[in-house]
Each structure stands twice: as structure tokens, then as C-alpha cells.
Motif scaffolding. Sequence first.
Motif, PDB file in Angstrom:
ATOM      1  N   GLU A  35       0.811  -1.216   0.000  1.00  6.92           N
ATOM      2  CA  GLU A  35       0.000   0.000   0.000  1.00  6.92           C
ATOM      3  C   GLU A  35       0.842   1.263   0.000  1.00  6.92           C
ATOM      4  O   GLU A  35       0.602   2.177  -0.788  1.00  6.92           O
ATOM      5  CB  GLU A  35      -0.938   0.002   1.221  1.00  6.92           C
ATOM      6  N   ALA A  36       1.822   1.326   0.908  1.00  2.49           N
ATOM      7  CA  ALA A  36       2.554   2.581   1.123  1.00  2.49           C
ATOM      8  C   ALA A  36       3.958   2.589   0.538  1.00  2.49           C
ATOM      9  O   ALA A  36       4.659   3.613   0.632  1.00  2.49           O
ATOM     10  CB  ALA A  36       2.633   2.875   2.624  1.00  2.49           C
ATOM     11  N   LEU A  37       4.417   1.476  -0.052  1.00 10.05           N
ATOM     12  CA  LEU A  37       5.755   1.388  -0.655  1.00 10.05           C
ATOM     13  C   LEU A  37       6.825   1.836   0.333  1.00 10.05           C
ATOM     14  O   LEU A  37       6.780   1.455   1.502  1.00 10.05           O
ATOM     15  CB  LEU A  37       5.783   2.211  -1.950  1.00 10.05           C
ATOM     16  N   ASP A  39       7.220   4.503   1.774  1.00 10.60           N
ATOM     17  CA  ASP A  39       6.698   5.376   2.829  1.00 10.60           C
ATOM     18  C   ASP A  39       6.000   4.572   3.926  1.00 10.60           C
ATOM     19  O   ASP A  39       5.230   5.130   4.724  1.00 10.60           O
ATOM     20  CB  ASP A  39       5.716   6.393   2.244  1.00 10.60           C
ATOM     21  N   SER A  40       6.275   3.293   3.985  1.00  4.98           N
ATOM     22  CA  SER A  40       5.634   2.435   4.986  1.00  4.98           C
ATOM     23  C   SER A  40       5.955   2.880   6.406  1.00  4.98           C
ATOM     24  O   SER A  40       5.154   2.665   7.322  1.00  4.98           O
ATOM     25  CB  SER A  40       6.091   0.987   4.795  1.00  4.98           C
ATOM     26  N   SER A  43       3.272   5.015   7.793  1.00  2.00           N
ATOM     27  CA  SER A  43       2.095   4.236   8.208  1.00  2.00           C
ATOM     28  C   SER A  43       2.297   3.639   9.595  1.00  2.00           C
ATOM     29  O   SER A  43       1.369   3.631  10.421  1.00  2.00           O
ATOM     30  CB  SER A  43       1.818   3.120   7.198  1.00  2.00           C
ATOM     31  N   SER A 177       3.823   8.050  -1.879  1.00  3.64           N
ATOM     32  CA  SER A 177       2.481   7.509  -1.651  1.00  3.64           C
ATOM     33  C   SER A 177       1.531   8.617  -1.228  1.00  3.64           C
ATOM     34  O   SER A 177       1.921   9.571  -0.538  1.00  3.64           O
ATOM     35  CB  SER A 177       2.522   6.424  -0.577  1.00  3.64           C
ATOM     36  N   SER A 178       0.285   8.477  -1.633  1.00  2.94           N
ATOM     37  CA  SER A 178      -0.731   9.449  -1.235  1.00  2.94           C
ATOM     38  C   SER A 178      -1.093   9.252   0.236  1.00  2.94           C
ATOM     39  O   SER A 178      -0.812   8.214   0.829  1.00  2.94           O
ATOM     40  CB  SER A 178      -1.971   9.299  -2.106  1.00  2.94           C
ATOM     41  N   GLU A 181      -3.189   6.177   0.756  1.00  3.17           N
ATOM     42  CA  GLU A 181      -2.425   4.926   0.739  1.00  3.17           C
ATOM     43  C   GLU A 181      -1.674   4.728   2.059  1.00  3.17           C
ATOM     44  O   GLU A 181      -1.576   3.599   2.557  1.00  3.17           O
ATOM     45  CB  GLU A 181      -1.444   4.934  -0.428  1.00  3.17           C
ATOM     46  N   ILE A 182      -1.161   5.805   2.610  1.00  2.00           N
ATOM     47  CA  ILE A 182      -0.453   5.713   3.892  1.00  2.00           C
ATOM     48  C   ILE A 182      -1.412   5.316   5.009  1.00  2.00           C
ATOM     49  O   ILE A 182      -1.095   4.472   5.856  1.00  2.00           O
ATOM     50  CB  ILE A 182       0.240   7.057   4.211  1.00  2.00           C
TER      51      ILE A 182
END
Length: 366
Positions: A35-37, A39-40, A43, A177-178, A181-182
Motif C-alpha cells: 500500500e505505502a511502498l 513510505d511504509s 504508516s 504515496s498518497s 495509501e499511507i
Amino acid sequence: MKKNLQIRAFYLFFVLSSIQLGVGIMGFPRIVYQEALQDSWISILIAFLYIVAVIIVMLAILKQYKNADIYGIQVDIFGKWLGKILGSVYILYFGLTLFSVLITYMEVIRVFIFPTISNFSLGVLLLSLLIYSVKGGIRVIVGVCVLFFFTSHWIFFLLIQPALYIDITHFQPMFVSSFTEILKGAQLSAYTFMGFEILLVIYPFISNKQKLKLPSFLAVGWTTFLVFLVTMLVIGYYSYYQILRREWAVLGLFKTQNLTFIERFDYIVVAEWMMVVIPNMILLMWAMTYGMKRLYNVQQKTTLYIGSGILLFGSIFADEHFRVQKIIDLSAQFGLWIVYVYPFLLLPIVLFKKRWHRKKGSNKHA
């Protein structure tokens, strides 16, 4: 609560850490990465802040009572029948979560060590340990959590070697990531971080309740740190397609260990992971059996044996990955509402009723 059943607030750190760290961490990096690539990490931090908020709300609920758990609080607020129904929902949730942890660990053992072993054999071995520990009572359970905490966390030091091969470019570019998505990645972490709701059940057993805030927040912080660490290692070590292809990417990191006398170090890790999973399952089993005792006056031994039999019977049919995944998804969706939403709905009701009782009492004295 009898003194021989009480524990110090200090031990909450080990209890909450033990129940949060389980099988979820093994596959979490892949789930959040989808989901967050890269940028996980955002999250994970958002999930941590939300969990802190949930714990604050839980403590605010418990503070309104001198010595009550979630089972008694719901009966007090909603009445005998509705309170028991809601308490039964908690019991069902603990049982479902326990079942998901049990069959997931069984699947890991079959994939990595014994492909031909039956779930029945594994279930008998694991549930025997659960029965033996839960019969010892809350102090024995807490002792198991403390002991297994120190005897299991050494495996994280084995991640030093794969950390040396991290490619920093895997984290670039950042903030791609948007926000949606985060947030979705934070939501998907619900199953991994579940477990801290045991605080609502174990609260009456704490002798020095005024000191339970610090160990509770430290436990959640420690768990978040470990999840954050392994997620960053997975993202830095594997490529995009490698992460998506690996169901348990964290276990794959241990294969990089090279020792002359051990060819497959992941065998050791999977076996050692039982010390992470067992305290998790023991606490869930205890919460379930204790709830039956509180609500329906059923002896914990009776619920323990019957519940173990049901779990053993159910595990026989959970021998395919898609069935295991369905149960995990169901547990995650159930827990999302029970753990992360319900306390925010319960708090204003508790505060309103307590205020109404105080006002009613003052009017009588007047």
C-alpha cells in the motif's frame, strides 16, 4: 482481588509486548509495502500514535472503576443481558485471534521445517503447552511472558548481517504515496499490533494501578520499534518484486546467516519463534477462559479443555493457505472494530453514566 493473584504494573511491559509480538510481524512488511511502498514507515508511526490514543481512552474507561475489567464494566453500563452479549463478543474475539495465531504458526512450521506433518500433531503439542501454562494461573502466565521475552529477543540480533547489505536507494524517492495509501497501510497494521486490549481484562490484577501508564506506553513503543526495524530492513534488503513474492519476508532475512555448522539457520529461527508465539497464545487463552468465568461462572479449567478441543478440531481443516488467510482477515476485521473503534464509543457512555450516578446521589443527600 486476592493478593496472591496480583502483579506489579512493571510486568505489564512484558505482558503487552508478548501479546503484540506474534506471527503478524513475519508477514507485515509485505502487507504494508503493498500500500505505502517506501513510505511504509509513516504508516507505522501513524498506527503507533493511534494506538497510544486508544490506550489513553482505555485507561480513562478503567479509571472510572476502582477494580473492574471490561466484562464487568459492560454489565454495569448496559445491564445484565446486553452486557453479557457484548462480553461474549470479546470472548469470541479472543478465541478467533488465538485460532488465527495457532494455524498461522502451524503453516510456517509446515512450510519451513516439516512439510508432511499434520496439523493435528502440531496442535496437540502446542495446545498442551497452553493448557499447562494457563492452569498455573495469572502469575505463572506473567512469568512465562517475562522468561520468554528474554529468551526470544536475541534472534533480532541476527538481523545485523542482512542490515549490512541494505540498498539505501530502495527508500528513494520519499513521500511518493498518497495520504490515503499511507492511512490504508496504517489500517492494515491492525492485526500486527492487536493484543494491547488485554489491558481491559488484566486491569483488576494490577496492584499499583497508578503506575501502569508508563509500562503500557513503553511496551507499545518497543513493539512499534521492532516492527519499524524489520520493515525497514525488508524494504532495504529486497527489491520491489522480491517483497511482493515473499509471504514471510522477515523469515527470509535470517537465511543470510552463514555458519559452518548450520546450513539452514531459518530452521532455528522458526523453532525459536515458538517462544514468541506461546506467550501470545497463552494470554489470549487466559482472557477467553477468564471471560467465561466472569460472565457465566464456568470454571476456567472447563473452558480451557473445551476450548482447546475446539481449536484442535478446527486446526485440522485449516491446512490450506487460503483458509488460513481468510481466518486472519476475519480476525483483523473483527479486531479493527473491537480494539480500535469500540473504546471511543464506550468512553462517553461510561462518563455519562458515572456523571448521572453522581448527580443522582447528590440529589438524594440534598
